[in-house]
Design a protein around this motif. Structure first.
Motif, PDB file in Angstrom:
ATOM      1  N   ARG A 249       0.829  -1.211   0.000  1.00  0.00           N
ATOM      2  CA  ARG A 249       0.000   0.000   0.000  1.00  0.00           C
ATOM      3  C   ARG A 249       0.862   1.259   0.000  1.00  0.00           C
ATOM      4  NH1 ARG A 249      -4.486  -2.226   4.363  1.00  0.00           N
ATOM      5  NH2 ARG A 249      -5.841  -3.270   2.829  1.00  0.00           N
TER       6      ARG A 249
ATOM      7  N   GLY B 214       2.296   1.540  -3.416  1.00  0.00           N
ATOM      8  CA  GLY B 214       1.235   1.976  -4.324  1.00  0.00           C
ATOM      9  C   GLY B 214       0.962   3.458  -4.198  1.00  0.00           C
TER      10      GLY B 214
ATOM     11  N   GLN C  83      -1.138 -10.138  -6.008  1.00  0.00           N
ATOM     12  CA  GLN C  83      -1.753  -9.425  -4.883  1.00  0.00           C
ATOM     13  C   GLN C  83      -1.144  -8.029  -4.754  1.00  0.00           C
ATOM     14  OE1 GLN C  83      -1.363 -11.647  -1.251  1.00  0.00           O
ATOM     15  NE2 GLN C  83      -2.831 -10.368  -0.117  1.00  0.00           N
TER      16      GLN C  83
ATOM     17  N   ASN D 265      -2.312  -5.801  -7.674  1.00  0.00           N
ATOM     18  CA  ASN D 265      -3.697  -5.349  -7.510  1.00  0.00           C
ATOM     19  C   ASN D 265      -3.789  -4.203  -6.510  1.00  0.00           C
ATOM     20  OD1 ASN D 265      -5.040  -7.052  -9.349  1.00  0.00           O
ATOM     21  ND2 ASN D 265      -4.997  -8.750  -7.900  1.00  0.00           N
ATOM     22  N   ILE D 266      -2.944  -4.210  -5.482  1.00  0.00           N
ATOM     23  CA  ILE D 266      -2.923  -3.096  -4.531  1.00  0.00           C
ATOM     24  C   ILE D 266      -2.418  -1.832  -5.222  1.00  0.00           C
ATOM     25  CG2 ILE D 266      -1.783  -2.222  -2.449  1.00  0.00           C
ATOM     26  CD1 ILE D 266      -1.913  -5.138  -1.379  1.00  0.00           C
TER      27      ILE D 266
ATOM     28  N   GLU E 199      -5.027  -0.131  -7.338  1.00  0.00           N
ATOM     29  CA  GLU E 199      -6.090   0.619  -6.667  1.00  0.00           C
ATOM     30  C   GLU E 199      -5.930   2.129  -6.876  1.00  0.00           C
ATOM     31  OE1 GLU E 199      -5.998  -0.572  -2.600  1.00  0.00           O
ATOM     32  OE2 GLU E 199      -6.703  -2.628  -3.016  1.00  0.00           O
ATOM     33  N   HIS E 200      -4.712   2.567  -7.163  1.00  0.00           N
ATOM     34  CA  HIS E 200      -4.451   3.988  -7.403  1.00  0.00           C
ATOM     35  C   HIS E 200      -4.564   4.351  -8.887  1.00  0.00           C
ATOM     36  CE1 HIS E 200      -3.015   4.775  -3.291  1.00  0.00           C
ATOM     37  NE2 HIS E 200      -2.496   3.567  -3.355  1.00  0.00           N
TER      38      HIS E 200
ATOM     39  N   LYS F 120      -7.298   3.356 -11.398  1.00  0.00           N
ATOM     40  CA  LYS F 120      -8.571   2.627 -11.480  1.00  0.00           C
ATOM     41  C   LYS F 120      -8.859   2.036 -12.856  1.00  0.00           C
ATOM     42  CE  LYS F 120      -9.801   3.389  -7.194  1.00  0.00           C
ATOM     43  NZ  LYS F 120      -9.817   2.290  -6.220  1.00  0.00           N
TER      44      LYS F 120
ATOM     45  N   SER G  82      -5.924  -2.800 -15.207  1.00  0.00           N
ATOM     46  CA  SER G  82      -5.946  -4.134 -14.616  1.00  0.00           C
ATOM     47  C   SER G  82      -4.593  -4.788 -14.883  1.00  0.00           C
ATOM     48  CB  SER G  82      -7.060  -4.988 -15.238  1.00  0.00           C
ATOM     49  OG  SER G  82      -8.330  -4.437 -14.941  1.00  0.00           O
TER      50      SER G  82
END
Length: 205
Positions: free
Chosen positions: A39, A42, A63, A66-67, A70-71, A73, A76
């Motif tokens: 995090r 990120g 994993q 994907n974190i 999150e910043h 959007k 993928s």
């Protein structure tokens, strides 16, 4: 020539109660501290103009990716086999034994297990893909420790050797080994095989 920026990131700290080399074994995920590390990394990457996020197929790398996503959007993570963990016969061995060997996972390896040169070649193939597919852009790729180390050594103008991992500070790395969720920033201009990338190291926490 357009400069492409690759933020090559190690996954966060992993839950490993047996203290073994998990390698490519499935079922190893981030620990709570590893999630916090991811995090923080990120957040450090949040204001960068990231256009794509890539990940090793391993769960811990996905994993982490994907974190990071999150910043960003609209992105993928894309899975890329070229940045998967190294293939070694030492999977399952206690980490204490491997530490005593200087984390040499390569000496004496025979196919299908990998040598440092084999690992570097597939990572440079990934770099070549990034230069072609993402020219002039900034991208993130989440991978594993040696996947960061060997292109770092290449960028210093040396061919990687297993025993170099015991003295990476001799090759301009500011730490003994890349921290979990740390980032190497590769500036790529043209083929990384023809023009050595500029590289720097950041640990965001």
């Amino acid at each position: 020539m357009l400069k492409t920026t690759l933020y090559l990131m190690r996954h966060g700290h992993v839950k490993n109660p047996g203290n073994i080399l998990y390698g490519r074994r499935p079922g190893f995920y981030l620990s709570d501290p590893g999630i916090k590390q991811a995090r923080t990394a990120g957040a450090w990457l949040a204001d960068k103009p990231i256009k794509a996020i890539y990940s090793s197929p391993m769960e811990r790398a996905q994993q982490t990716a994907n974190i990071v996503a999150e910043h960003h959007k609209r992105l993928s993570p894309l899975i890329d086999e070229r940045i998967i963990e190294v293939l070694t016969p030492h999977e399952g061995r206690p980490t204490a034994e491997l530490a005593a060997l200087g984390w040499d996972l390569y000496t004496g390896n025979e196919p299908p297990y990998e040598s440092p040169g084999m690992v570097l070649e597939r990572v440079l193939d990934f770099f070549e893909h990034i230069v072609c597919a993402r020219a002039g852009e900034a991208v993130v790729a989440v991978a594993h420790g040696d996947i960061l180390v060997f292109p770092w050594l290449h960028a210093q103008g040396v061919e990687p050797d297993a025993l170099m991992k015991d003295r990476l500070v001799d090759y301009a790395l500011p730490v003994d080994y890349p921290n979990t969720a740390s980032i190497m920033i590769f500036e790529l201009e043209g083929s990384p095989r023809e023009s050595l990338p500029r590289v720097s190291y950041v640990c965001p926490y």
